[in-house]
Design a protein around this motif. Structure first.
Motif, PDB file in Angstrom:
ATOM      1  N   SER A  80       2.191  -6.305  -0.140  1.00 37.99           N
ATOM      2  CA  SER A  80       2.645  -5.311  -1.106  1.00 37.99           C
ATOM      3  C   SER A  80       1.533  -4.308  -1.419  1.00 37.99           C
ATOM      4  N   ARG A  81       0.328  -4.798  -1.579  1.00 37.46           N
ATOM      5  CA  ARG A  81      -0.791  -3.895  -1.877  1.00 37.46           C
ATOM      6  C   ARG A  81      -1.175  -3.075  -0.648  1.00 37.46           C
ATOM      7  N   ARG A  82      -1.028  -3.650   0.520  1.00 38.99           N
ATOM      8  CA  ARG A  82      -1.273  -2.898   1.757  1.00 38.99           C
ATOM      9  C   ARG A  82      -0.230  -1.783   1.908  1.00 38.99           C
ATOM     10  N   ASN A  83       1.018  -2.080   1.530  1.00 36.99           N
ATOM     11  CA  ASN A  83       2.059  -1.046   1.558  1.00 36.99           C
ATOM     12  C   ASN A  83       1.651   0.156   0.709  1.00 36.99           C
ATOM     13  N   THR A  84       1.168  -0.125  -0.487  1.00 35.68           N
ATOM     14  CA  THR A  84       0.763   0.950  -1.396  1.00 35.68           C
ATOM     15  C   THR A  84      -0.342   1.799  -0.774  1.00 35.68           C
ATOM     16  N   ALA A  85      -1.302   1.139  -0.151  1.00 37.46           N
ATOM     17  CA  ALA A  85      -2.400   1.872   0.477  1.00 37.46           C
ATOM     18  C   ALA A  85      -1.895   2.752   1.617  1.00 37.46           C
ATOM     19  N   GLU A  86      -0.962   2.238   2.409  1.00 36.90           N
ATOM     20  CA  GLU A  86      -0.450   3.017   3.538  1.00 36.90           C
ATOM     21  C   GLU A  86       0.439   4.163   3.076  1.00 36.90           C
ATOM     22  N   LEU A  87       1.240   3.922   2.055  1.00 33.90           N
ATOM     23  CA  LEU A  87       2.135   4.968   1.550  1.00 33.90           C
ATOM     24  C   LEU A  87       1.389   6.009   0.719  1.00 33.90           C
ATOM     25  N   GLY A  88       0.274   5.610   0.150  1.00 35.80           N
ATOM     26  CA  GLY A  88      -0.476   6.521  -0.705  1.00 35.80           C
ATOM     27  C   GLY A  88       0.075   6.616  -2.109  1.00 35.80           C
ATOM     28  N   ARG A  89       0.968   5.730  -2.447  1.00 34.28           N
ATOM     29  CA  ARG A  89       1.537   5.703  -3.799  1.00 34.28           C
ATOM     30  C   ARG A  89       2.208   4.355  -4.055  1.00 34.28           C
ATOM     31  N   LYS A  90       2.500   4.113  -5.309  1.00 32.37           N
ATOM     32  CA  LYS A  90       3.187   2.888  -5.703  1.00 32.37           C
ATOM     33  C   LYS A  90       4.629   2.912  -5.201  1.00 32.37           C
ATOM     34  N   PRO A  91       5.082   1.870  -4.500  1.00 27.96           N
ATOM     35  CA  PRO A  91       6.493   1.826  -4.092  1.00 27.96           C
ATOM     36  C   PRO A  91       7.404   1.662  -5.311  1.00 27.96           C
ATOM     37  N   ASP A  92       8.539   2.322  -5.267  1.00 24.96           N
ATOM     38  CA  ASP A  92       9.504   2.177  -6.352  1.00 24.96           C
ATOM     39  C   ASP A  92      10.236   0.840  -6.260  1.00 24.96           C
ATOM     40  N   ILE A  93      10.491   0.397  -5.038  1.00 25.27           N
ATOM     41  CA  ILE A  93      11.109  -0.911  -4.811  1.00 25.27           C
ATOM     42  C   ILE A  93      10.436  -1.556  -3.605  1.00 25.27           C
ATOM     43  N   VAL A  94      10.174  -2.850  -3.710  1.00 24.16           N
ATOM     44  CA  VAL A  94       9.728  -3.642  -2.560  1.00 24.16           C
ATOM     45  C   VAL A  94      10.808  -4.687  -2.286  1.00 24.16           C
ATOM     46  N   PHE A  95      11.425  -4.589  -1.126  1.00 21.77           N
ATOM     47  CA  PHE A  95      12.472  -5.534  -0.751  1.00 21.77           C
ATOM     48  C   PHE A  95      11.876  -6.741  -0.028  1.00 21.77           C
ATOM     49  N   VAL A  96      12.355  -7.910  -0.374  1.00 23.44           N
ATOM     50  CA  VAL A  96      12.072  -9.116   0.400  1.00 23.44           C
ATOM     51  C   VAL A  96      12.969  -9.037   1.637  1.00 23.44           C
ATOM     52  N   HIS A  97      12.344  -8.984   2.807  1.00 22.17           N
ATOM     53  CA  HIS A  97      13.030  -8.595   4.035  1.00 22.17           C
ATOM     54  C   HIS A  97      13.598  -9.806   4.778  1.00 22.17           C
ATOM     55  N   ASN A  98      14.908  -9.860   4.870  1.00 19.60           N
ATOM     56  CA  ASN A  98      15.628 -10.898   5.616  1.00 19.60           C
ATOM     57  C   ASN A  98      15.148 -12.320   5.294  1.00 19.60           C
ATOM     58  N   PRO A  99      15.218 -12.717   4.027  1.00 21.59           N
ATOM     59  CA  PRO A  99      14.772 -14.073   3.682  1.00 21.59           C
ATOM     60  C   PRO A  99      15.643 -15.170   4.280  1.00 21.59           C
ATOM     61  N   GLU A 100      16.800 -14.803   4.816  1.00 19.81           N
ATOM     62  CA  GLU A 100      17.640 -15.808   5.472  1.00 19.81           C
ATOM     63  C   GLU A 100      16.965 -16.410   6.698  1.00 19.81           C
ATOM     64  N   ARG A 101      15.894 -15.777   7.177  1.00 19.94           N
ATOM     65  CA  ARG A 101      15.147 -16.325   8.312  1.00 19.94           C
ATOM     66  C   ARG A 101      14.349 -17.574   7.943  1.00 19.94           C
ATOM     67  N   ALA A 102      14.081 -17.750   6.670  1.00 23.59           N
ATOM     68  CA  ALA A 102      13.276 -18.890   6.228  1.00 23.59           C
ATOM     69  C   ALA A 102      14.055 -20.195   6.378  1.00 23.59           C
ATOM     70  N   VAL A 103      13.328 -21.287   6.526  1.00 21.49           N
ATOM     71  CA  VAL A 103      13.967 -22.601   6.632  1.00 21.49           C
ATOM     72  C   VAL A 103      14.724 -22.919   5.346  1.00 21.49           C
ATOM     73  N   ARG A 104      14.112 -22.596   4.217  1.00 19.98           N
ATOM     74  CA  ARG A 104      14.750 -22.779   2.907  1.00 19.98           C
ATOM     75  C   ARG A 104      14.750 -21.428   2.197  1.00 19.98           C
ATOM     76  N   PRO A 105      15.782 -20.630   2.427  1.00 19.76           N
ATOM     77  CA  PRO A 105      15.792 -19.260   1.897  1.00 19.76           C
ATOM     78  C   PRO A 105      15.583 -19.159   0.390  1.00 19.76           C
ATOM     79  N   HIS A 106      16.205 -20.034  -0.381  1.00 22.46           N
ATOM     80  CA  HIS A 106      16.066 -19.937  -1.837  1.00 22.46           C
ATOM     81  C   HIS A 106      14.617 -20.163  -2.260  1.00 22.46           C
ATOM     82  N   ASP A 107      13.953 -21.121  -1.630  1.00 16.71           N
ATOM     83  CA  ASP A 107      12.549 -21.381  -1.958  1.00 16.71           C
ATOM     84  C   ASP A 107      11.671 -20.196  -1.547  1.00 16.71           C
ATOM     85  N   ALA A 108      11.957 -19.626  -0.381  1.00 20.47           N
ATOM     86  CA  ALA A 108      11.178 -18.475   0.084  1.00 20.47           C
ATOM     87  C   ALA A 108      11.366 -17.284  -0.844  1.00 20.47           C
TER      88      ALA A 108
END
Length: 294
Positions: free
Chosen positions: A98-126
């Motif tokens: 998340s902090r690397r995103n901010t550095a690359e974008l040059g500004r604070k992101p308005d939203i950070v999405f958790v990307h495809n958590p269904e890939r995790a073995v236990r999605p709810h825990d992830a």
């Protein structure tokens, strides 16, 4: 109220040009991710974002490029086993990304999405681990809020109600979970059928005041070649296949933002025209669903 058109950068070929055009056309949002465009999408957006401070940006955490995996491993926030999966949602990695995103974008992101958590073995825990990290980032003022961007997660891995319950556990009643992103199109019609029946993620999000972003409305640009003339005429007589396909997504209840992955002026202009039209009647949407067997 009609949804607005936003730039999606997943399959965008010329991100700087597309972003500049979207901003010039009055777009309110650009959506991106650290793994898009071979890991270069965020840095390519930076000049346009700097020149358009009112343009809002959403990004993501989860997927790894080789460069991201190397940098995260060097920062000791990613184990070799995690790097090998190409996807990670641990709290330490999410905070770092998340902090690397901010550095690359040059500004604070308005939203950070958790990307495809269904890939995790236990999605709810992830999701809970990622939400815990992002809630801390939001409370520190480093991001505006967070959500979940998914392709198939709402089919069987989690619901909007699940996400809200997890957000409440992680952040209390003042949580910063604020948006979902999912596909809805003539290929991915299930969310459309569900919301017409008052169920599914779009209905749940609307009831809870959660923002909605629709990805792949033209299924990566493939839909215009898949829509027959007969189907286009059923949807909206006299329209093109691309416009007919987009009209269905734009007419779906609960849709707030539609991500268009094109920077071509003619595509953007055509999409803007479609979004100014009144929504199709529910009867027409039901007919389309019946014809396509969704």
């Amino acid at each position: 109220m009609s949804p607005d058109l936003a730039l999606g950068t997943y399959r965008c070929r010329d991100i700087p040009q597309a972003a500049a055009h979207a901003a010039a056309c009055g777009a309110l949002w650009i959506d991106t991710a650290p793994n898009y465009h071979h890991g270069q999408a965020q840095t390519q957006l930076r000049p346009v974002l700097a020149g358009n401070p009112d343009l809002r940006v959403s990004t993501k955490v989860g997927f790894l490029t080789p460069d991201i995996a190397t940098a995260a491993s060097d920062a000791q926030v990613l184990t070799p086993a995690e790097a090998a999966t190409g996807h990670c949602l641990t709290d330490r990695y999410v905070t770092w990304q998340s902090r690397r995103n901010t550095a690359e974008l040059g500004r604070k992101p308005d939203i950070v999405f958790v990307h495809n958590p269904e890939r995790a073995v236990r999605p709810h825990d992830a999701i809970a681990e990622a939400f815990t990290a992002l809630e801390a980032e939001a409370r520190a003022g480093r991001i505006g809020g967070y959500g979940v961007a998914t392709w198939t997660g709402f089919e069987d891995a989690f619901s909007v109600a699940d996400l809200l319950a997890i957000a409440t556990r992680c952040g209390g009643p003042g949580y910063h979970m604020m948006a979902i992103q999912l596909p809805a199109s003539l290929v991915m019609l299930k969310p459309v059928a569900q919301v017409l029946d008052g169920t599914g993620p779009l209905a749940e999000a609307t009831a809870a005041g959660v923002d909605t972003f629709i990805s792949a409305p033209l299924h990566g640009g493939e839909l215009p070649t898949m829509v027959t003339d007969e189907l286009a005429q059923l949807i909206d007589p006299g329209t093109t296949p691309a416009e007919a396909a987009l009209r269905v997504t734009a007419s779906t209840p609960g849709v707030k933002h539609i991500l268009l992955g094109s920077g071509r002026a003619q595509h953007w202009k055509a999409a803007e025209r479609v979004l100014t039209l009144p929504p199709l009647p529910d009867k027409t949407l039901h007919e389309v669903i019946d014809v396509l067997g969704a």
